[in-house]
Each structure stands twice: as structure tokens, then as C-alpha cells.
Scaffold this motif. Sequence first.
Motif, PDB file in Angstrom:
ATOM      1  N   THR A 374      35.375  -0.971  24.733  1.00 16.28           N
ATOM      2  CA  THR A 374      36.512  -1.227  25.614  1.00 16.28           C
ATOM      3  C   THR A 374      37.339   0.039  25.799  1.00 16.28           C
ATOM      4  O   THR A 374      37.782   0.355  26.915  1.00 16.28           O
ATOM      5  N   ASP A 375      37.555   0.787  24.712  1.00 17.34           N
ATOM      6  CA  ASP A 375      38.291   2.052  24.804  1.00 17.34           C
ATOM      7  C   ASP A 375      37.643   2.999  25.803  1.00 17.34           C
ATOM      8  O   ASP A 375      38.323   3.628  26.625  1.00 17.34           O
ATOM      9  N   GLY A 376      36.313   3.123  25.726  1.00 17.29           N
ATOM     10  CA  GLY A 376      35.628   4.035  26.630  1.00 17.29           C
ATOM     11  C   GLY A 376      35.774   3.643  28.079  1.00 17.29           C
ATOM     12  O   GLY A 376      35.987   4.489  28.951  1.00 17.29           O
ATOM     13  N   HIS A 377      35.689   2.352  28.368  1.00 20.92           N
ATOM     14  CA  HIS A 377      35.746   1.882  29.752  1.00 20.92           C
ATOM     15  C   HIS A 377      37.167   1.871  30.314  1.00 20.92           C
ATOM     16  O   HIS A 377      37.367   2.111  31.510  1.00 20.92           O
ATOM     17  N   LEU A 378      38.155   1.584  29.467  1.00 22.97           N
ATOM     18  CA  LEU A 378      39.529   1.432  29.958  1.00 22.97           C
ATOM     19  C   LEU A 378      40.386   2.679  29.760  1.00 22.97           C
ATOM     20  O   LEU A 378      41.526   2.724  30.223  1.00 22.97           O
ATOM     21  N   GLY A 379      39.865   3.697  29.081  1.00 23.95           N
ATOM     22  CA  GLY A 379      40.641   4.926  28.898  1.00 23.95           C
ATOM     23  C   GLY A 379      41.629   4.825  27.749  1.00 23.95           C
ATOM     24  O   GLY A 379      42.786   5.216  27.903  1.00 23.95           O
ATOM     25  N   CYS A 380      41.179   4.319  26.603  1.00 31.74           N
ATOM     26  CA  CYS A 380      42.029   4.197  25.419  1.00 31.74           C
ATOM     27  C   CYS A 380      41.314   4.836  24.230  1.00 31.74           C
ATOM     28  O   CYS A 380      40.117   5.104  24.277  1.00 31.74           O
ATOM     29  N   GLY A 381      42.046   5.042  23.147  1.00 30.87           N
ATOM     30  CA  GLY A 381      41.448   5.461  21.891  1.00 30.87           C
ATOM     31  C   GLY A 381      40.714   6.783  21.982  1.00 30.87           C
ATOM     32  O   GLY A 381      40.853   7.545  22.946  1.00 30.87           O
ATOM     33  N   PRO A 382      39.878   7.085  20.972  1.00 24.77           N
ATOM     34  CA  PRO A 382      39.196   8.389  20.924  1.00 24.77           C
ATOM     35  C   PRO A 382      38.185   8.600  22.038  1.00 24.77           C
ATOM     36  O   PRO A 382      37.842   9.725  22.359  1.00 24.77           O
ATOM     37  N   LEU A 383      37.712   7.518  22.648  1.00 27.05           N
ATOM     38  CA  LEU A 383      36.717   7.660  23.712  1.00 27.05           C
ATOM     39  C   LEU A 383      37.333   7.803  25.099  1.00 27.05           C
ATOM     40  O   LEU A 383      36.631   8.168  26.036  1.00 27.05           O
ATOM     41  N   GLY A 384      38.625   7.503  25.255  1.00 27.43           N
ATOM     42  CA  GLY A 384      39.129   7.508  26.624  1.00 27.43           C
ATOM     43  C   GLY A 384      40.557   7.909  26.852  1.00 27.43           C
ATOM     44  O   GLY A 384      40.947   8.142  28.001  1.00 27.43           O
ATOM     45  N   ALA A 385      41.400   7.981  25.824  1.00 31.96           N
ATOM     46  CA  ALA A 385      42.823   8.232  26.034  1.00 31.96           C
ATOM     47  C   ALA A 385      43.067   9.624  26.596  1.00 31.96           C
ATOM     48  O   ALA A 385      42.327  10.563  26.296  1.00 31.96           O
ATOM     49  N   PRO A 386      44.100   9.804  27.425  1.00 29.84           N
ATOM     50  CA  PRO A 386      44.438  11.145  27.906  1.00 29.84           C
ATOM     51  C   PRO A 386      44.650  12.102  26.740  1.00 29.84           C
ATOM     52  O   PRO A 386      45.136  11.704  25.675  1.00 29.84           O
ATOM     53  N   PRO A 387      44.285  13.375  26.902  1.00 30.10           N
ATOM     54  CA  PRO A 387      44.320  14.310  25.772  1.00 30.10           C
ATOM     55  C   PRO A 387      45.732  14.725  25.397  1.00 30.10           C
ATOM     56  O   PRO A 387      46.652  14.717  26.215  1.00 30.10           O
ATOM     57  N   SER A 388      45.888  15.105  24.139  1.00 32.55           N
ATOM     58  CA  SER A 388      47.132  15.684  23.638  1.00 32.55           C
ATOM     59  C   SER A 388      46.833  17.088  23.130  1.00 32.55           C
ATOM     60  O   SER A 388      45.902  17.276  22.336  1.00 32.55           O
ATOM     61  N   TYR A 389      47.592  18.072  23.592  1.00 32.01           N
ATOM     62  CA  TYR A 389      47.338  19.462  23.215  1.00 32.01           C
ATOM     63  C   TYR A 389      48.242  19.854  22.044  1.00 32.01           C
ATOM     64  O   TYR A 389      49.063  20.769  22.127  1.00 32.01           O
ATOM     65  N   THR A 390      48.056  19.142  20.939  1.00 31.97           N
ATOM     66  CA  THR A 390      48.917  19.332  19.770  1.00 31.97           C
ATOM     67  C   THR A 390      48.819  20.736  19.217  1.00 31.97           C
ATOM     68  O   THR A 390      49.820  21.323  18.776  1.00 31.97           O
ATOM     69  N   HIS A 391      47.623  21.301  19.219  1.00 35.62           N
ATOM     70  CA  HIS A 391      47.405  22.623  18.632  1.00 35.62           C
ATOM     71  C   HIS A 391      47.267  23.702  19.707  1.00 35.62           C
ATOM     72  O   HIS A 391      46.570  24.707  19.504  1.00 35.62           O
ATOM     73  N   SER A 392      47.926  23.519  20.820  1.00 35.28           N
ATOM     74  CA  SER A 392      47.858  24.488  21.911  1.00 35.28           C
ATOM     75  C   SER A 392      48.438  25.838  21.494  1.00 35.28           C
ATOM     76  O   SER A 392      49.445  25.896  20.776  1.00 35.28           O
ATOM     77  N   PRO A 393      47.838  26.930  21.955  1.00 35.08           N
ATOM     78  CA  PRO A 393      48.440  28.243  21.711  1.00 35.08           C
ATOM     79  C   PRO A 393      49.771  28.424  22.430  1.00 35.08           C
ATOM     80  O   PRO A 393      50.497  29.373  22.152  1.00 35.08           O
TER      81      PRO A 393
END
Length: 552
Positions: A374-393
Motif C-alpha cells: 500500500t505504501d508503494g502504491h499510495l506514496g507513503c512509508g519507505p517505498l513512496g513518501a516524499p524525500p527528506s534531505y536531512t543530511h543535505s550539504p
Amino acid sequence: MDPVIVVGAGPVGLVLSLALAAQGVPSVVLDEGPGKDEQRLARTVVLREDTAALVERLGCTTLSDEGLRWSGWRSVRRKQLVRELPLGEASENGPLPAPVHLPQHSLTRGLRAAVAAQSLVRIAPLSRIDTLEQDPAGVTVHTREPDSTWWRGSYLVGCDGARSTVRKLLDIRFPGRTAVERHAVAALRTELPWPGEAVLHRAPPWRSAGPEVTARPLPDGVWRLDWLLPPRGELVTPDALIARVRDTLAGWCGETPAYELLDTGVYTLHHRLARRWRSKRAFLAGDAAHLLGALGTQGLDEGVRDAENLAWKLAQSWHHGASELLLDSYQAERRAAVASRLRAADQSLPILRGGGGLRTLVPGSARGHDTLLTDGHLGCGPLGAPPSYTHSPLAPPHAEAHTSVGTPPGAPVADVRVTAPDGNSVRLRDRLGRGHLLVVLVAPGTGVWDRRHWLTAGVMPRLIEAVGALPVKGELLVAESYPGAPAHTVLLVRPDGHLVAAFGGVRPAELFAAADAARGGDVEPARGHGTGTEREESRHTSARSERAAHIN
């Protein structure tokens, strides 16, 4: 300066050119084809909330005209309903955001129409490149017959697909896995028991269905059906595909209803990731940089996010010059995000397709097979959620003035309603992609005040002065509220909608430092980024920093 050369006129290349134009940067799109796409209803795309919003913001109207937002998600195993989710507008406790489903040729046509209305974008059809040369000031490419031509650009972005000529000319490796999944596909018009809902049926109990079948609705009663096939073998003949269609419709409806078969196909999914996404003034984006798509993940989503991330950085460089750190941050952020998505999919595949027990390989995998799919198809969790650039330079060092809100630094901001200094009330997302930072003050009650009063009251005069002193252009907005943020919190947001930092109150010096980090630090004019504007900008940076310290 010379325009940016975009190689490839698929959705990613067109989105990039439009995103550049929205920030005042001209581009030339080199289209290998004649400028028209084949109409294939069996070839569709699913756009998640953030990517759909970007495409619509850039002027593409076909999402609303020819796409369908799913009203719900239904997951079935054998004969048992496992999960049923309503989909709609995102809210704190409401349903999940609804993906948009439409034919890829409709999306491309809508993007081409938006490009046609843009004076800063030129499309050159029948332009296949065969030579690429770089120097400190720009990029030169040559295109083959019938119109053999040399093109000059400030930068070049290869959006030319899985067999990218740009990637080959840059001698960049493209390792990965072949034939991760195979699917038989049919587009047909019929009536199913769940109008407007997407359906995932695992282990369906009828002949010829295979291990998994999905049904995704399109407008006008059209559905796209996908059957998971073995990775190799099993030639899908027309008769075999018709048998799958009839058995599947009968399994869902009790008997095979009337249907009109519109299109069919078989497609194979690969997982690959380019070693480098930047080579001097040349970049890769979309399928030229990565291939993914197993378990419901959407490669086009990631390609659109590539374009959004890169566009504001190239715009900063084109107008003002940019540090190497800013340009390198595209690869650092986007490649890491896609690599994480690929790892999650590759680790989940043996669990979900092999039938073994769940292991703690992916965050949240203990929630079960159905949740991962479901995550992959709906854009949630590790398979689909929008990215977070926590460790961005580009992330600023932690400062005492930083505070925590509902959005972690590096993550996409919530789409709250904001008021601009001119008094207009809009969604925060509508102010993105204009080439400047956003500074958002959380001030409850602002909506009921007369603008003439709140612009000169409280912390506003000091914040207006602090925004004017930033090393790059910023726009000041005011929000009644923001998740997890108390009154007088100040948010600094990148042009692509990712949070740089949040501050407890107006802190001009810390705000300046965070803005400077977000632009990658001082401009480096010696490397040839720009033609003079950036040198003037660099001369004024130290003066602005002193002003910010004085305001503080």
C-alpha cells in the motif's frame, strides 16, 4: 548567459524546462522525436500529491481534464478484503492524499501546451545529440541530421531516458538489476464494483490470474489492469491475455461483464542507479539517472522531483552565480533519496514476492506485506513518501535559536494557508518554485487584522528588515498556524518547499546564516558561473551579514 540545454522532451525534460522558465531561465529542449507522442492507454502514470501539485503549478491542465484522482484504495487477498482506505485531501486526521492517474501521452501533451505558452522555452524536434563538449564557461553539443547543428548552453541536463545518450557521452556507469518485475497490462472500458477506487488483489482465487493483479481507474469508465508475471519466461500471447481479462472480470463481478479492450502490452521493470549525476556543467535527471518501479513505486515521481530540485539551483547559478557546493548538492540530495527508495524496494521484494516471513529490513516492515505494498502504491512509508534531505550539504549547522516544529529540517513543508505582504491569501505551495527563499512567520490572529496594522506591529518591522538583509532574495509570508509551531515561530523554506530551519522568534543573524547555508555559501565567480551579477552579489554579502548582525 546562454540558455540551459535540456536533452529529452519527455515529462521530466518538459517539467524541468517549465520550472526553469518560472524562475526566469531560458532553455532549449532537444527532442529526438518529431514532437508528438504515441497515444497508448496502457501506458499511464501515477502522480502523488507533491508532484501533481508541481505539474499543475507549471501550467499543465491535463491532470484535471484527463486524469482521475482515486476516491479510495482497496486491498484484497484471496477472497478477503484486507484494507479499505478513503482517499482525498490531506488533513491532520482525514483521509490520505489521492494520487492522480492519467495516460502518459495526456501528461506530455499538457506539458507541451504549457511550454508553447512560454517564451523562455524553445523545443527543437528531430535533434539527436552525438557530441558533447564542456569548458569552464558552458557546454556545446552537436545534433545529427536532418538538421545538423551545434548548440551552446550554460548548463546541460540529460533527461533522455533509460538509454541516455548524455550519460554515455559523459562515460557514467549505470549499474543495477535487470527484469526486477514483469507485468502484462490491459486498458479496457467496463464497469467494476468499485468505481473510482484502485484495487490490489493478491493471490486471486481464479485460473490464469497469477500472484497479483491491480486495477487502477481512469476517466470515462476506463481501467488499467496489471498482472504480475514471473521475472522470466511465460510468453504472453493475445489469447492468454484475453483469458486473463475475462477470468479477472468474472472473478470480480461474478460473471464477465461487457468490456471494450482498448490497448495491451507487456513491460519489464529494472532497478538501476547512475554512479554520478553531475559531471562539471552536465547533469542527469529522470530515467537517465535512475530506474525504479517495482512494488508500486513510481519512477516518474522521482524524475519530477529531480527537476524541481535542480531547477532552483541552476536558476540561482544562472542569475547570481553558485558555489560548487550548491551544484553538487543536487546529486548529494537526489541520488541519496532515490538510492534509499531502491534499497527499500530491493529489500522488500524477497519478502513480498518470495512468500517468506517478515524481517526487519525496512523501517515499518513489521506492519505487514499489505502495508508495504500500500505504501508503494499510495506514496507513503519507505517505498513512496516524499524525500527528506536531512543530511543535505546545504543544511545549516545547529544553532541555539533553532526550534522544532511538526516538519523536521530537510523535509517538505506542510501546505498551510499564508498571507503575503500585499494581502493576498494563498496556499504556501503556490509560492514555491519562484527562485527565492520563503520566510514564514507564524502569527495567530493575523487573518482578522487589517494589513495596515499588522505590517507595522509587533515583530513584523524587524522581520521585514531581516528578510531584506538576506544574502539571497526572500519573500515574507505570514501563517495563522503551522503544525507544531507556537506563535512567533519563523520558518525558512527553500524554493523547492523543503524546510531549511525554524527559529523561536525573529533572529536576524541566525536567519542570515541559514539562508547563506541554503544557497551553498559564497559564490565562486572564478569558476565561470555567471557573467557579473554574482560578483556584485558577492561584494554585498558581507555588508548584508553586518546588517543582519546589527538588526539582531
